[in-house]
Design a protein around this motif. Sequence first.
Motif, short mmCIF file in Angstrom:
data_model
loop_
_atom_site.label_atom_id
_atom_site.label_comp_id
_atom_site.label_asym_id
_atom_site.label_seq_id
_atom_site.Cartn_x
_atom_site.Cartn_y
_atom_site.Cartn_z
N GLN A 216 1.00 -0.66 0.54
CA GLN A 216 0.17 -0.34 -0.17
C GLN A 216 1.12 1.44 -0.38
O GLN A 216 0.81 2.85 0.83
CB GLN A 216 -0.93 0.28 0.90
N TYR A 217 2.09 1.11 -1.03
CA TYR A 217 2.46 2.64 -1.17
C TYR A 217 2.68 2.91 -2.51
O TYR A 217 1.82 2.24 -3.72
CB TYR A 217 4.01 2.44 -1.17
N LYS B 223 1.60 15.16 12.41
CA LYS B 223 0.19 14.52 11.93
C LYS B 223 0.59 14.29 10.40
O LYS B 223 0.50 15.09 9.67
CB LYS B 223 -1.24 14.92 12.67
N SER C 75 -0.79 12.74 7.43
CA SER C 75 -2.09 12.55 6.33
C SER C 75 -1.77 11.29 5.87
O SER C 75 -0.74 10.75 5.38
CB SER C 75 -2.44 12.96 5.63
N ARG C 76 -3.03 10.79 5.62
CA ARG C 76 -3.31 9.47 4.57
C ARG C 76 -1.98 9.46 3.51
O ARG C 76 -1.28 7.97 2.75
CB ARG C 76 -4.28 8.28 4.35
N GLU C 77 -2.40 10.67 2.55
CA GLU C 77 -1.96 10.34 1.79
C GLU C 77 0.22 10.46 1.37
O GLU C 77 0.32 9.78 1.03
CB GLU C 77 -2.28 11.42 1.12
N ASP C 78 0.05 11.08 3.00
CA ASP C 78 1.83 11.08 2.90
C ASP C 78 2.30 9.50 3.94
O ASP C 78 3.23 9.37 3.03
CB ASP C 78 1.81 12.24 4.46
N LEU C 79 0.89 8.84 4.53
CA LEU C 79 2.03 7.63 4.68
C LEU C 79 1.87 6.89 3.30
O LEU C 79 2.60 5.73 3.64
CB LEU C 79 0.56 6.68 5.65
N ILE C 80 0.95 6.59 2.11
CA ILE C 80 1.45 5.87 0.55
C ILE C 80 2.36 5.96 -0.02
O ILE C 80 2.88 5.14 -0.43
CB ILE C 80 -0.27 6.36 -0.01
N GLN C 81 2.03 7.87 0.42
CA GLN C 81 2.98 8.70 -1.52
C GLN C 81 4.30 7.71 -0.10
O GLN C 81 5.43 8.53 0.38
CB GLN C 81 2.70 9.74 -1.56
#
Length: 297
Positions: A230-231, A281, A283-289
């Motif tokens: 999930q990246y 904090k 974000s979800r996008e940060d954690l994925i990209q």
Amino acid sequence: MAVKITFRDNLPPVMKGQSRIRPANAQPENEKVKEILTELDDLIGLGTVKNLIYELQAFIEIQKCREKLNLTSEPTVLHMIFSGNPGTGKTTVARIVGKLFKEIGVLNKGHILECERADLVGEYIGHTAQKTREQIKKALGGILFVDEAYSLARGGEKDFGKEAIDAMVKAMEDQKNNLVIILAGYKNEMDFFIESNPGLRSRFPIHIFFPDYSAEELYAIGESMLSKRQYELSPEAKITFKKKVQYTNSLHPYSGNARMVRNIIEKTIRKQAVRLYQKAKPSREDLIQIKEEDFRD
């Protein structure tokens, strides 16, 4: 007499997402077999390997049909040699073959027992045969996968590795309907190993060569690894990742292929974690990209 099955060179390679080479009116497969073959199809590259596995499946199924109609059938000797550099998919394909053989009735368990010289060879006379028999017992009903198998013959006639080979040959006779042995290793070493032992050459009729991945295939493997975790790569990171794979592969063409890509991916994920840890904090996008800077050494 065992039939030696070889790949037909005029068949086009199967790439990820393409159908296997098979007639339109081929016999229907059960759902589990379909799932296993889809897993094989989804592997990056390995076109000739995929086609040969399908040929094996077709051969086995047709022999079973001949038996049902009281026709003479060929003995299905399915012990194999997998040759190629590390990281080219040998173990992965062996696991798929085990599951396939279980579903089509060749093996009753289909599991794979991975071992190497240290698991088979003992320290004194008689110890090796005992250790090898223990591994074979664990592998019954499935596949005994011996990596770097050529190391069993490195020490010459007085080396205990020969004892392990003899124990495996005996098991191939005693358990011929309940065990498949796959010997794996570098191509040149495996070729020499088999040629130096005529008894082994006749008992392993199926030879499958696993070629090195191209730079494009290695990049696709990397993208697949990231997707499963999930990246996602940013547009700039995609360019950087391609260049890094090409550069690393040019420096170390035999450094492990897919393993080399896995190492790059894991290091990059750690770099991303360090970068994000500094954010309050993410974000979800940060954690994925994954960004370009995450590939910097």
